[in-house]
Design an enzyme around this catalytic site. Structure first.
Site, PDB file in Angstrom:
ATOM      1  CG  ASN A 108      -0.424  -0.208   2.515  1.00 16.73           C
ATOM      2  OD1 ASN A 108       0.562  -0.920   2.669  1.00 16.73           O
ATOM      3  ND2 ASN A 108      -1.024   0.400   3.517  1.00 16.73           N
TER       4      ASN A 108
ATOM      5  CD  GLU B  34      -5.528  -5.741  -1.414  1.00 17.39           C
ATOM      6  OE1 GLU B  34      -4.833  -4.715  -1.245  1.00 17.39           O
ATOM      7  OE2 GLU B  34      -6.408  -6.101  -0.620  1.00 17.39           O
TER       8      GLU B  34
ATOM      9  CB  CYS C 265     -10.820  -2.051   0.621  1.00 15.30           C
ATOM     10  SG  CYS C 265     -10.258  -1.452  -0.985  1.00 15.30           S
TER      11      CYS C 265
END
Ligand code: THU
Length: 134
Positions: A45, A58, A89
């Site tokens: 991230n 991701e 998410c």
């Protein structure tokens, strides 16, 4: 192709997590995408002072694979320091649904426990290109 080594992919995601840029949340996430050609693309991230601009691990991994011309994602592992396997998410579920529709998704934490799921399970009824006007 042989069944991917889920544990090895989870290990790669945990290693990628070390490179997270998460000065605001202090929540580091790593991801590792395996392609049909056998290449591995990692992501972490990457946050921003303008918080919504942040990109999840991701998506960084999937976008890296696509940017290199890869289109067939065989497996995607995600890892974070969560109690159970990390939960992607909603935005990432939508991106996975389109960019890695046939991938095995491996959800991990920092322990041994992993969960395996498929994109249509993570996002039932996800929006697809077919939903756009032809
Ligand atoms: N995050 C990810 O990278 N992947 C997930 O599946 C959940 C959330 C990141 C975004 C943000 O940088 C931090 O974790 C806290 O939400």
């Amino acid at each position: 192709m042989m069944t991917p080594d889920y544990a090895a992919l989870a290990t790669a995601a945990r290693a990628a997590r070390e490179r997270a840029y998460a000065p605001y949340s202090h929540f580091a996430v790593g991801a590792a995408a395996l392609t049909a050609s056998g290449r591995l693309f990692v992501g972490c991230n990457i946050e921003n002072a303008a918080f919504p601009v942040t990109c999840c691990a991701e998506r960084v991994a999937l976008f890296a694979a696509y940017a290199e011309g890869e289109r067939e994602i065989v497996a995607l592992a995600v890892a974070a320091d969560t109690r159970g396997p990390v939960s992607p998410c909603g935005s990432c579920r939508q991106v996975i649904f389109e960019l890695a529709p046939h991938a095995t998704i491996i959800l991990a934490n920092m322990g041994e426990e992993i969960t395996v799921a498929f994109p249509h399970e993570l996002l039932p009824g996800g929006f697809t290109p077919d939903d756009l006007p032809q």
